[in-house]
Scaffold this motif. Structure first.
Motif, mmCIF file in Angstrom:
data_model
loop_
_atom_site.group_PDB
_atom_site.id
_atom_site.type_symbol
_atom_site.label_atom_id
_atom_site.label_comp_id
_atom_site.label_asym_id
_atom_site.label_seq_id
_atom_site.Cartn_x
_atom_site.Cartn_y
_atom_site.Cartn_z
ATOM 1 N N LEU A 29 0.755 -1.196 0.118
ATOM 2 C CA LEU A 29 0.067 0.055 -0.077
ATOM 3 C C LEU A 29 0.832 1.247 -0.106
ATOM 4 O O LEU A 29 2.085 1.319 0.585
ATOM 5 C CB LEU A 29 -1.124 -0.064 1.353
ATOM 6 N N ASP A 30 0.443 2.286 -0.412
ATOM 7 C CA ASP A 30 1.283 3.522 -0.659
ATOM 8 C C ASP A 30 0.432 4.682 -1.013
ATOM 9 O O ASP A 30 -0.756 4.650 -1.238
ATOM 10 C CB ASP A 30 2.274 3.307 -1.721
ATOM 11 N N GLY A 31 0.961 5.726 -0.678
ATOM 12 C CA GLY A 31 0.087 7.123 -0.589
ATOM 13 C C GLY A 31 1.005 8.316 -0.363
ATOM 14 O O GLY A 31 2.194 8.219 -0.492
ATOM 15 N N LYS A 32 0.402 9.561 -0.260
ATOM 16 C CA LYS A 32 1.239 10.755 0.022
ATOM 17 C C LYS A 32 0.717 11.374 1.260
ATOM 18 O O LYS A 32 -0.101 11.279 1.771
ATOM 19 C CB LYS A 32 1.035 11.892 -0.993
ATOM 20 N N THR A 33 1.856 11.748 1.867
ATOM 21 C CA THR A 33 1.508 12.634 3.334
ATOM 22 C C THR A 33 2.677 13.321 3.593
ATOM 23 O O THR A 33 3.834 13.264 3.077
ATOM 24 C CB THR A 33 1.329 11.660 4.413
ATOM 25 N N MET A 34 2.658 14.481 4.259
ATOM 26 C CA MET A 34 3.613 15.618 4.837
ATOM 27 C C MET A 34 4.510 15.838 3.760
ATOM 28 O O MET A 34 5.788 16.019 3.938
ATOM 29 C CB MET A 34 4.309 14.706 6.044
ATOM 30 N N GLY A 35 4.036 16.137 2.599
ATOM 31 C CA GLY A 35 4.775 16.494 1.346
ATOM 32 C C GLY A 35 5.996 15.520 0.799
ATOM 33 O O GLY A 35 6.760 15.717 0.302
ATOM 34 N N THR A 36 5.696 14.273 1.242
ATOM 35 C CA THR A 36 6.370 13.054 0.724
ATOM 36 C C THR A 36 5.421 11.882 0.608
ATOM 37 O O THR A 36 4.428 11.931 0.408
ATOM 38 C CB THR A 36 7.587 12.787 2.042
ATOM 39 N N PHE A 37 6.073 10.639 0.562
ATOM 40 C CA PHE A 37 5.461 9.451 0.301
ATOM 41 C C PHE A 37 5.351 8.515 1.517
ATOM 42 O O PHE A 37 6.559 8.442 2.103
ATOM 43 C CB PHE A 37 5.807 8.787 -1.083
ATOM 44 N N TRP A 38 4.240 7.632 1.655
ATOM 45 C CA TRP A 38 4.250 6.548 2.743
ATOM 46 C C TRP A 38 4.120 5.181 1.859
ATOM 47 O O TRP A 38 3.520 5.195 0.751
ATOM 48 C CB TRP A 38 3.371 6.621 3.623
ATOM 49 N N ARG A 39 4.810 4.099 2.288
ATOM 50 C CA ARG A 39 4.571 2.868 1.885
ATOM 51 C C ARG A 39 4.674 1.744 2.975
ATOM 52 O O ARG A 39 5.408 2.040 3.889
ATOM 53 C CB ARG A 39 5.808 2.688 0.885
ATOM 54 N N VAL A 40 3.678 0.732 2.821
ATOM 55 C CA VAL A 40 3.560 -0.249 3.750
ATOM 56 C C VAL A 40 3.642 -1.387 2.926
ATOM 57 O O VAL A 40 2.867 -1.540 2.111
ATOM 58 C CB VAL A 40 2.380 -0.066 4.321
ATOM 59 N N SER A 41 4.334 -2.252 3.573
ATOM 60 C CA SER A 41 4.550 -3.894 2.767
ATOM 61 C C SER A 41 3.937 -4.813 4.014
ATOM 62 O O SER A 41 4.546 -4.669 5.181
ATOM 63 C CB SER A 41 5.808 -4.243 2.530
ATOM 64 N N LEU A 42 3.040 -5.365 3.981
ATOM 65 C CA LEU A 42 2.359 -6.358 4.831
ATOM 66 C C LEU A 42 2.423 -7.703 4.351
ATOM 67 O O LEU A 42 2.088 -8.274 3.337
ATOM 68 C CB LEU A 42 0.919 -5.928 5.281
ATOM 69 N N VAL A 43 2.431 -8.885 5.550
ATOM 70 C CA VAL A 43 2.671 -10.247 5.071
ATOM 71 C C VAL A 43 1.497 -10.804 5.785
ATOM 72 O O VAL A 43 1.325 -10.556 7.039
ATOM 73 C CB VAL A 43 3.875 -10.931 5.205
ATOM 74 N N GLY A 44 0.864 -11.546 4.864
ATOM 75 C CA GLY A 44 -0.535 -12.423 5.438
ATOM 76 C C GLY A 44 -1.449 -11.829 5.756
ATOM 77 O O GLY A 44 -2.454 -12.229 6.631
ATOM 78 N N VAL A 45 -1.861 -10.694 5.354
ATOM 79 C CA VAL A 45 -3.056 -9.860 5.361
ATOM 80 C C VAL A 45 -3.935 -10.127 4.168
ATOM 81 O O VAL A 45 -3.744 -10.075 3.100
ATOM 82 C CB VAL A 45 -2.748 -8.545 5.212
ATOM 83 N N ALA A 46 -5.638 -10.515 4.637
ATOM 84 C CA ALA A 46 -6.100 -10.869 3.537
ATOM 85 C C ALA A 46 -6.458 -9.757 2.695
ATOM 86 O O ALA A 46 -6.752 -8.654 3.051
ATOM 87 C CB ALA A 46 -7.479 -11.471 4.134
#
Length: 343
Positions: A29-46
């Motif tokens: 998952l990713d997106g924008k915040t605080m004038g920069t980018f966020w990214r999240v990698s998750l394992v085992g999530v439906a």
């Protein structure tokens, strides 16, 4: 917020071609915040949880931005900055904790990491104000410096609540140097609350990991070479449940009067840094701590940064510009996280 994102997220799978049918699902998952980018990698999530998680992540990051932003006049921080009072100002527990840690690191760096440096950041065109069209005068710098200093800011914590207090009404606090780290730690806490135990989260140049990737191996994080070429890797680490943050002076800059000016301002001189340290990476128990330390080290320069890293037993990786390329230095504590290195 404010610091260059000089850390690369490597693939959640060390070798995608070896991925088996039984490997757990990886969610990105990713997106924008605080004038920069966020990214999240998750394992085992439906997969059916992805939309709801994305919504929760973005909502939390939006709230963090509303707490810390200097670009939004109605943020909690800017309300304190705009208040022309020297009386104690009520703030959230989160704000109190962030400022307390920032003051502690500021003291240990002898003022190199200074969250009151906002007037100088704005003067040189790296804040909400526009870029200056000419180099600030000595008088402009001197006037801004009179409004800068950790001694002007105090945190009060009591049974009645938490308060910030300034002893000059026009003190300007800028938490962009630690905002990404705080937000990354906050994302990690959200993952725990959502029952996710294997993740790698990042906000700008600050990351936090826990558990293993889809292949059951350590999450790998790469420190980027100071170059405009994407994916140039200086070193690869396993942060093993810690936070990591990189501050760099080689991307966020502009040219003024024929000189390249870095966004990293030295509170002591009131000017952009001029030394040869171009990147400082710190691994710490939290991304907030790492984000605070990397800024202070960048201001100090290579020799003072090395000495402080050894004195405080910090896990630090420095990249220094030399006449013919770059050299690197790492503390003994950093070596324990190292997986491999590329020259």
């Amino acid at each position: 917020m404010g610091m260059v994102a000089a850390i690369l997220l490597l693939s959640g799978c060390d070798n995608p071609q070896k991925k088996t049918e039984t490997a757990p699902h990886t969610t990105l998952l990713d997106g924008k915040t605080m004038g920069t980018f966020w990214r999240v990698s998750l394992v085992g999530v439906a997969p059916e949880r992805e939309a709801a998680l994305r919504e929760k992540i973005q909502a939390q990051l939006d709230a963090d931005d509303q707490l810390l932003s200097t670009w939004k006049n109605d943020s909690a921080l800017m309300q304190f900055n705009h208040a022309a009072t020297t009386s104690p100002w009520p703030v959230s527990e989160a704000m109190s904790d962030i400022v307390t840690l920032s003051l502690r690191i500021g003291q240990k760096t002898q003022g190199a990491m200074d969250v009151t440096v906002g007037p100088l950041v704005n003067l040189w065109g790296f804040g909400p104000n526009k870029q200056p069209v000419k180099t600030p005068s000595e008088d402009d710098i001197a006037q801004a410096k009179r409004r800068v200093g950790l001694s002007h800011l105090t945190v009060h914590q009591s049974a009645q609540g938490q308060y910030l207090q300034k002893d000059i009404p026009d003190l300007f606090v800028d938490l962009s140097t630690v905002g990404e780290g705080y937000a990354a730690d906050h994302l990690a806490r959200l993952m725990e609350q959502e029952g996710v135990s294997r993740y790698l989260v990042s906000v700008g140049g600050a990351l936090v990991s826990r558990g293993t990737n889809a292949e059951g191996r350590s999450w790998r994080v790469a420190i980027q070479q100071p170059t405009d070429r994407e994916n140039a890797v200086a070193a690869i680490v396993d942060i093993n449940g810690h936070g990591i943050s990189t501050a760099g002076s080689y991307r966020n800059y502009y040219e003024l009067d024929g000189k390249r000016l870095s966004h990293v301002i030295d509170p002591a001189t009131g000017r952009p840094i001029q030394h040869t340290l171009v990147s400082a990476t710190v691994i710490a128990p939290t991304a907030l701590e790492a984000d605070g330390w990397d800024t202070g080290l960048m201001v100090l320069g290579p020799e003072k940064a090395k000495a402080l890293a050894l004195e405080q037993k910090l896990a630090v990786y420095l990249i220094v510009k030399e006449p013919k390329g770059f050299t690197t230095w790492m503390s003994p504590q950093f070596e324990t996280f190292l997986l491999s290195q590329k020259n």
